[in-house]
Design an enzyme around this catalytic site. Structure first.
Site, PDB file in Angstrom:
ATOM      1  N   CYS A   1       0.834  -1.201   0.000  1.00  0.00           N
ATOM      2  CA  CYS A   1       0.000   0.000   0.000  1.00  0.00           C
ATOM      3  C   CYS A   1       0.875   1.260   0.000  1.00  0.00           C
ATOM      4  CB  CYS A   1      -0.972  -0.043   1.182  1.00  0.00           C
ATOM      5  SG  CYS A   1      -2.340   1.134   1.057  1.00  0.00           S
TER       6      CYS A   1
ATOM      7  N   HIS B   1      -3.318  -5.648   1.379  1.00  0.00           N
ATOM      8  CA  HIS B   1      -2.509  -5.864   2.584  1.00  0.00           C
ATOM      9  C   HIS B   1      -2.417  -7.347   2.946  1.00  0.00           C
ATOM     10  CE1 HIS B   1      -2.087  -1.666   4.261  1.00  0.00           C
ATOM     11  NE2 HIS B   1      -3.023  -1.462   3.348  1.00  0.00           N
TER      12      HIS B   1
ATOM     13  N   GLU C   1      -0.512  -8.760   5.023  1.00  0.00           N
ATOM     14  CA  GLU C   1      -0.247  -8.966   6.458  1.00  0.00           C
ATOM     15  C   GLU C   1      -1.535  -9.102   7.265  1.00  0.00           C
ATOM     16  OE1 GLU C   1      -0.493  -4.429   6.152  1.00  0.00           O
ATOM     17  OE2 GLU C   1      -0.078  -6.175   4.880  1.00  0.00           O
TER      18      GLU C   1
END
Length: 235
Positions: A87, A196, A198
């Protein structure tokens, strides 16, 4: 061997701790790095995390791309070190000219948050080798400046040379050219994407799947891919 993956914190980073946890869940050692330093502390790979570095003033990622540590990041990219920009980190990579093109305000001019379906377009990079070419995955997305742009000449080149790493499926959430969600450099060691990964590494916290709510783990393979790349390079 213990793989050490550095996560750089910038003023305004929001997802640095999440990235560190994802590294740990994947089986590597997270190393916290600071934007104002010139020391990568001997890490094997790097992550530029999401957030709003320097408040996204000037352009998203533009100021962070000129932070002191980015000189070392650029040098490390040139040596083949695996580097992932997530991002805001993707925005830094294009602003630092480690990836082509640019990222601008979403076409609808609004912040968007959704679980986003992606297609893996390049499974031959340091961050995507655990995927299959053409595989469809779901990764959380949250951004205001995710519209990918570039010149017609650059678009033809990156499409022709396989530098598109991920493409949006189902809906283009931000107006990106050719539904581009992520890119890789020519060497395949630097990858940037707007979603994302994660946030999709632990059961109970990821996207919903047909199996169960919040059970999506597609993001975990980004980090396991990098670990495998480092281990393979040292063998």
């Amino acid at each position: 061997m213990t793989v050490r993956i550095g996560v750089i914190t910038f003023p305004g980073s929001l997802d640095d701790r999440d990235a560190q946890r994802a590294v740990k869940v994947a089986g590597a050692e997270p190393v916290a790095l600071w934007h104002g330093d010139h020391d990568l502390q001997g890490v094997d790979a790097l992550i530029l995390p999401g957030g709003f570095s320097y408040g996204d003033y000037l352009r998203a990622g533009a100021i962070a791309a000129r932070a002191p540590i980015m000189a070392e990041v650029i040098d490390a990219a040139g040596t083949g070190m695996p580097i992932l920009g997530i991002c805001n980190g993707f925005q830094m990579l294009v602003e630092a000219h480690l990836l082509p093109g640019g990222l601008i305000r979403n076409a609808h001019q609004q912040f968007i948050r959704r679980d986003q379906k992606l297609r893996v377009e390049n499974a031959d990079t340091a961050w995507t080798s655990a995927f299959e070419q053409g595989e469809e995955i779901v990764i959380p997305l949250k951004n205001a400046d995710g519209g990918y742009i570039c010149s017609a000449e650059t678009l033809e080149r990156i499409e022709g040379e396989g530098q598109v790493a991920f493409r949006y499926l189902g809906v283009n959430p931000n107006g990106s050219l050719d539904d581009i969600a992520g890119l890789t450099n020519d060497a395949g060691n630097v990858v940037g994407l707007m979603p994302h990964p994660e946030h999709a590494v632990e059961a109970g916290f990821g996207p919903d799947t047909s199996a169960a709510m919040r059970s999506g783990l597609d993001g975990l393979r980004f980090f396991s891919s990098a670990i495998a790349a480092v281990v393979g390079a040292s063998a």
